[in-house]
Motif scaffolding. Structure first.
Motif, PDB file in Angstrom:
ATOM      1  N   GLN A  40       0.823  -1.204   0.000  1.00 18.84           N
ATOM      2  CA  GLN A  40       0.000   0.000   0.000  1.00 18.84           C
ATOM      3  C   GLN A  40       0.863   1.263   0.000  1.00 18.84           C
ATOM      4  N   SER A  41       1.940   1.246   0.759  1.00 11.40           N
ATOM      5  CA  SER A  41       2.851   2.391   0.772  1.00 11.40           C
ATOM      6  C   SER A  41       3.473   2.604  -0.600  1.00 11.40           C
ATOM      7  N   ALA A  42       3.877   1.508  -1.239  1.00 15.63           N
ATOM      8  CA  ALA A  42       4.466   1.605  -2.575  1.00 15.63           C
ATOM      9  C   ALA A  42       3.461   2.186  -3.559  1.00 15.63           C
ATOM     10  N   ALA A  43       2.222   1.703  -3.518  1.00 11.52           N
ATOM     11  CA  ALA A  43       1.196   2.190  -4.441  1.00 11.52           C
ATOM     12  C   ALA A  43       0.955   3.681  -4.265  1.00 11.52           C
ATOM     13  N   ALA A  44       0.924   4.160  -3.022  1.00 12.85           N
ATOM     14  CA  ALA A  44       0.696   5.589  -2.772  1.00 12.85           C
ATOM     15  C   ALA A  44       1.827   6.427  -3.359  1.00 12.85           C
ATOM     16  N   ASN A  45       3.060   6.013  -3.129  1.00 17.37           N
ATOM     17  CA  ASN A  45       4.196   6.779  -3.640  1.00 17.37           C
ATOM     18  C   ASN A  45       4.324   6.681  -5.159  1.00 17.37           C
ATOM     19  N   TYR A  46       3.965   5.537  -5.720  1.00 18.70           N
ATOM     20  CA  TYR A  46       4.011   5.399  -7.176  1.00 18.70           C
ATOM     21  C   TYR A  46       2.926   6.241  -7.839  1.00 18.70           C
ATOM     22  N   ALA A  47       1.795   6.414  -7.165  1.00 18.05           N
ATOM     23  CA  ALA A  47       0.744   7.281  -7.697  1.00 18.05           C
ATOM     24  C   ALA A  47       1.234   8.722  -7.812  1.00 18.05           C
ATOM     25  N   VAL A  48       2.013   9.155  -6.834  1.00 23.66           N
ATOM     26  CA  VAL A  48       2.579  10.507  -6.875  1.00 23.66           C
ATOM     27  C   VAL A  48       3.504  10.659  -8.074  1.00 23.66           C
ATOM     28  N   ALA A  49       4.362   9.664  -8.295  1.00 23.37           N
ATOM     29  CA  ALA A  49       5.312   9.728  -9.400  1.00 23.37           C
ATOM     30  C   ALA A  49       4.599   9.724 -10.749  1.00 23.37           C
ATOM     31  N   LEU A  50       3.586   8.869 -10.886  1.00 24.10           N
ATOM     32  CA  LEU A  50       2.869   8.764 -12.154  1.00 24.10           C
ATOM     33  C   LEU A  50       1.992   9.984 -12.429  1.00 24.10           C
ATOM     34  N   GLY A  51       1.723  10.772 -11.416  1.00 18.08           N
ATOM     35  CA  GLY A  51       0.915  11.973 -11.598  1.00 18.08           C
ATOM     36  C   GLY A  51       1.720  13.255 -11.594  1.00 18.08           C
ATOM     37  N   SER A  52       3.031  13.154 -11.683  1.00 21.22           N
ATOM     38  CA  SER A  52       3.889  14.333 -11.600  1.00 21.22           C
ATOM     39  C   SER A  52       4.085  14.984 -12.962  1.00 21.22           C
ATOM     40  N   ALA A  53       4.596  16.206 -12.934  1.00 24.23           N
ATOM     41  CA  ALA A  53       4.876  16.939 -14.173  1.00 24.23           C
ATOM     42  C   ALA A  53       5.974  16.267 -14.983  1.00 24.23           C
ATOM     43  N   ASP A  54       6.826  15.466 -14.337  1.00 22.66           N
ATOM     44  CA  ASP A  54       7.902  14.785 -15.056  1.00 22.66           C
ATOM     45  C   ASP A  54       7.370  13.794 -16.088  1.00 22.66           C
ATOM     46  N   MET A  55       6.136  13.363 -15.932  1.00 23.91           N
ATOM     47  CA  MET A  55       5.571  12.409 -16.885  1.00 23.91           C
ATOM     48  C   MET A  55       5.365  13.027 -18.265  1.00 23.91           C
ATOM     49  N   PHE A  56       5.400  14.337 -18.348  1.00 30.49           N
ATOM     50  CA  PHE A  56       5.189  15.002 -19.642  1.00 30.49           C
ATOM     51  C   PHE A  56       6.485  15.140 -20.442  1.00 30.49           C
ATOM     52  N   ASN A  57       7.602  14.744 -19.829  1.00 36.27           N
ATOM     53  CA  ASN A  57       8.891  14.766 -20.515  1.00 36.27           C
ATOM     54  C   ASN A  57       9.322  13.325 -20.784  1.00 36.27           C
ATOM     55  N   LYS A  58       9.617  13.010 -22.039  1.00 33.41           N
ATOM     56  CA  LYS A  58       9.912  11.644 -22.450  1.00 33.41           C
ATOM     57  C   LYS A  58      11.044  11.018 -21.642  1.00 33.41           C
ATOM     58  N   THR A  59      12.144  11.721 -21.478  1.00 34.56           N
ATOM     59  CA  THR A  59      13.295  11.160 -20.771  1.00 34.56           C
ATOM     60  C   THR A  59      12.969  10.877 -19.315  1.00 34.56           C
ATOM     61  N   ARG A  60      12.353  11.834 -18.649  1.00 34.79           N
ATOM     62  CA  ARG A  60      12.023  11.655 -17.230  1.00 34.79           C
ATOM     63  C   ARG A  60      10.902  10.633 -17.057  1.00 34.79           C
ATOM     64  N   ARG A  61       9.978  10.589 -18.001  1.00 38.63           N
ATOM     65  CA  ARG A  61       8.896   9.609 -17.913  1.00 38.63           C
ATOM     66  C   ARG A  61       9.439   8.182 -17.983  1.00 38.63           C
ATOM     67  N   ASP A  62      10.346   7.940 -18.903  1.00 35.89           N
ATOM     68  CA  ASP A  62      10.927   6.598 -19.021  1.00 35.89           C
ATOM     69  C   ASP A  62      11.673   6.209 -17.751  1.00 35.89           C
ATOM     70  N   ALA A  63      12.340   7.175 -17.116  1.00 39.10           N
ATOM     71  CA  ALA A  63      13.061   6.887 -15.876  1.00 39.10           C
ATOM     72  C   ALA A  63      12.080   6.509 -14.764  1.00 39.10           C
ATOM     73  N   ILE A  64      10.942   7.180 -14.713  1.00 37.92           N
ATOM     74  CA  ILE A  64       9.928   6.853 -13.707  1.00 37.92           C
ATOM     75  C   ILE A  64       9.396   5.447 -13.928  1.00 37.92           C
ATOM     76  N   LEU A  65       9.078   5.129 -15.173  1.00 32.70           N
ATOM     77  CA  LEU A  65       8.522   3.805 -15.478  1.00 32.70           C
ATOM     78  C   LEU A  65       9.522   2.694 -15.173  1.00 32.70           C
ATOM     79  N   GLN A  66      10.791   2.928 -15.429  1.00 29.59           N
ATOM     80  CA  GLN A  66      11.806   1.925 -15.123  1.00 29.59           C
ATOM     81  C   GLN A  66      11.945   1.695 -13.622  1.00 29.59           C
ATOM     82  N   THR A  67      11.531   2.679 -12.834  1.00 32.24           N
ATOM     83  CA  THR A  67      11.629   2.563 -11.382  1.00 32.24           C
ATOM     84  C   THR A  67      10.407   1.901 -10.770  1.00 32.24           C
TER      85      THR A  67
END
Length: 275
Positions: free
Chosen positions: A110-137
């Motif tokens: 549950q803790s992981a899901a909450a923190n991953y939701a923050v990452a997937l909803g961040s402004a970094d998702m709109f940048n290809k390079t940063r988005r790929d780094a988030i998904l790899q994590t």
């Protein structure tokens, strides 16, 4: 990805109300005002306060592990432990700026899901390079490549342009792009030793802060459902989906100016969430 301290209460004399104090003897022939007998009433008040205080202390000391017994007429109610904070300390490690190293437990999922939701909803998702780094994590290794393809189809240059952004997902000069997700709570609907399905109820902010922005920052409510698996020593996402709500009735808060919103985004950092 939202909601400031409220101002204190004003003195009664500053509210504009007028108090009229009557004399002890009614000048219009009424009976004189009797002295106020407060001794017995004060005793009752003191006893009542003590009883309420004892009851409150007893309720607080029940603990989260003791569900309220007895049937209810409106169906079963969740135990207090299902919504109360677990008290488990947040993780102290990060991978690519994202919390990682969660416990191999349902609470850890549950803790992981909450923190991953923050990452997937961040402004970094709109940048290809940063988005790929988030998904790899956050994604399970077998799901990284398919997820990159899926998100590339969603975060297109046309989508960025519709929000007032540049085609690479960055904000134009003089503007601040806001994309934040704030988990309100989590719930595990399924759980085994190495898998878990977790729902994360969230509030989100999205928009472009600026004097001439045609896409001002707005608030939304949604729930993200994640299926996670334990792999490579951590919880990772296998699949995830999103639906609207539950959403509260909008309040009557005054909308902040673009300058206030930009300043808040720059000055207020995020959190590491723990169930």
């Amino acid at each position: 990805m939202s909601p400031t301290d409220e101002q204190g209460y004003a003195e009664y004399t500053g509210t504009g109300h007028t108090r009229t104090r009557l004399p002890d003897n009614d000048p219009y022939g009424g009976a004189p005002r009797r002295p106020h007998r407060s001794s017995s009433r004060s005793l009752v008040t003191v006893v009542g306060v003590v009883v309420l205080l004892i009851a409150a202390i007893a309720f607080a000391n029940r603990g989260d592990d003791t569900p309220t017994p007895g049937p209810t007429t409106k169906g079963s109610r969740p135990d207090t432990s299902s919504t109360a904070a677990s008290g488990t300390r947040p993780v102290e490690t990060k991978t690519g700026g994202i919390p990682s190293g969660f416990p191999h437990t349902e609470q850890g999922a549950q803790s992981a899901a909450a923190n991953y939701a923050v990452a997937l909803g961040s402004a970094d998702m709109f940048n290809k390079t940063r988005r790929d780094a988030i998904l790899q994590t956050v994604m399970a290794p077998s799901r990284v490549a398919p997820s990159e393809t899926e998100f590339d189809k969603a975060y297109t240059p046309a989508f960025s342009k519709s929000l007032g952004l540049n085609t690479d997902g960055t904000a134009p000069p003089g503007y601040t792009f806001v994309s934040r997700t704030s988990p309100i709570g989590t719930k595990a609907t399924e759980s085994t030793s190495d898998t878990a399905t977790v729902e994360v109820w969230c509030s989100g902010l999205l928009g472009l802060a600026g004097d001439k922005s045609t896409n001002p920052v707005t608030n939304s409510w949604f729930t993200i459902t994640m299926k996670l698996e334990w792999t490579a020593g951590d919880w990772k996402i296998v699949t995830h989906s999103q639906h609207e709500g539950p959403a509260p009735v909008p309040g009557d808060d005054r909308a902040s100016s673009s300058d206030e919103m930009s300043k808040a985004v720059d000055e207020y950092g995020g959190f590491t969430y723990a169930r």
